[in-house]
Motif scaffolding. Structure first.
Motif: not given
Length: 396
Positions: A357-358, A363-366, A42-48
């Motif tokens: 971490l914050t 940014y994952a949420l945004l 998933p794309i959100w994993i890349i954001s992390l």
């Protein structure tokens, strides 16, 4: 420098070169975003990726400092950190070969977290090792030379990747991860006979103050931390360059991004190191300016079909961020010494880890709500960091 100092200087260059090369080969900005995209994560994993990579190596440093401050020979801590990293990269290799989709993403993030924990040991102890063995005025040069050489080696690796057929892209990534493990173990061998011992009477700030009390009393440290929190957006924005290319193009372009990163490091690191030895604050300012230029240009041209433009802008971003890192590391080495430096490194890295971490979660949420504007917000943070660098005291 006498013969012994010269030998230690070049030994530390060799160690730093190999560890930096391993970092480049499993970079959370290039290799891992491409790997996760190809595995269907998933794309959100890349954001992390970058927040996990960086915060995992920063958050534990204050408690590690408290627990290990009586370990006078810092090279022992560094070696333990290298062993942990090599084992965890093996976990990434396992996930790349045997898993896909969400499971691959979770396993790789978990292994990356362990890599980061090992790196927290090596980061904290290497500052002590360099500070104890290398005099002020030579430290930026050491960082710069090591970055340049590792950039050149990474560049050669990427050229070999380009020569391979596109259908072998998965095999190439597995090779890169395996090579990173080997390089980590070589760096361990290079540390033979290297020592870095605190003197028994070097007890300045030796754990007497807590984390927040240290931050309250040290103005220079507070300003450096604020600067790092703002300028780390230069790293946070980098994976978007790669994931955009991986999504919009069928060709295997990862080697070109590695070349861009390596070439930027090779061409600029020695220059940034020499400049940082003269004035680390000015180095940070000019490097940030370059990152802002790249970020604004990427935001404007993000929908372009010209794949080479993404890579060119990634090169410019890497050029600037190499300067930010070199300037920041030299500044940290020069504004303190002994256990005071250890306190500075541990407290700064721990606070920045919490912030990372914050920001990663933010940014994952945004990304799910206003993905088109995330890059613009990150660029704004870099701009604030640019002006904040003007408030930092010159270290020399």
């Amino acid at each position: 420098m006498n013969d012994k100092q010269n030998k230690t200087f070049y030994q530390l260059i060799a160690i730093a070169t190999f560890t930096k090369l391993a970092d480049l080969l499993i970079s959370a900005k290039t290799t891992l975003p491409w790997l996760l995209t190809s595995l269907g994560a998933p794309i959100w994993i890349i954001s992390l990726l970058v927040p996990i990579r960086e915060s995992g190596s920063l958050l534990p440093q204050w408690p590690i400092k408290q627990k290990t401050q009586n370990v006078h020979n810092r090279i022992l801590l560094w070696r333990l950190g290298i062993v942990i990293q090599a084992a965890a990269i093996g976990g990434i290799l396992f996930a790349a070969i045997f898993t896909q989709n969400l499971i691959a993403g979770i396993l790789i993030l978990s292994a990356l977290l362990v890599v980061s924990l090992g790196r927290s040991l090596t980061s904290l102890s290497m500052k002590d090792i360099q500070g104890l063995n290398i005099k002020k005025g030579q430290r930026g040069k050491l960082v710069g030379i090591a970055s340049s050489i590792s950039g050149l080696l990474s560049l050669l690796t990427a050229v070999l990747m380009i020569m391979a057929p596109d259908e072998q892209s998965s095999t190439i990534i597995v090779f890169l991860i395996s090579l990173a493990i080997t390089i980590m173990l070589i760096s361990l061998l290079l540390s033979r006979n290297l020592t870095a011992k605190f003197a028994d009477d070097d007890d300045t700030l030796n754990g007497q103050d807590g984390l927040w009390k240290t931050l309250y009393h040290q103005t220079d440290l507070r300003k450096l931390i604020i600067s790092r929190c703002l300028l780390l957006h230069g790293a946070l924005i980098a994976p978007f360059f790669v994931s955009t290319a991986a999504t919009n193009n069928d060709n295997f372009q990862l080697p070109y991004f590695i070349i861009a990163s390596a070439l930027a490091s090779f061409l600029s690191s020695y220059f940034w190191g020499k400049l940082a030895d003269k004035n680390a604050v000015k180095t940070i300012f000019f490097a940030t300016l370059i990152c802002i230029l790249a970020s604004v240009s990427f935001y404007i041209f993000t929908e372009t079909d010209e794949w080479w433009l993404n890579i060119a802008l990634f090169f410019i971003l890497s050029l600037g961020y190499a300067g930010i890192r070199t300037g920041r590391k030299t500044y940290m080495l020069d504004i303190a010494q002994g256990h005071t430096r250890t306190n500075y490194v541990a407290s700064a890295n721990t606070v920045v880890g919490y912030v990372l971490l914050t920001l990663g979660g933010f940014y994952a949420l945004l990304q799910t709500w206003i993905s088109d504007y995330v890059i613009l917000i990150m660029t704004g943070a870099l701009l604030v960091g640019l002006f904040h660098s003007l408030t930092m005291r010159a270290e020399k």
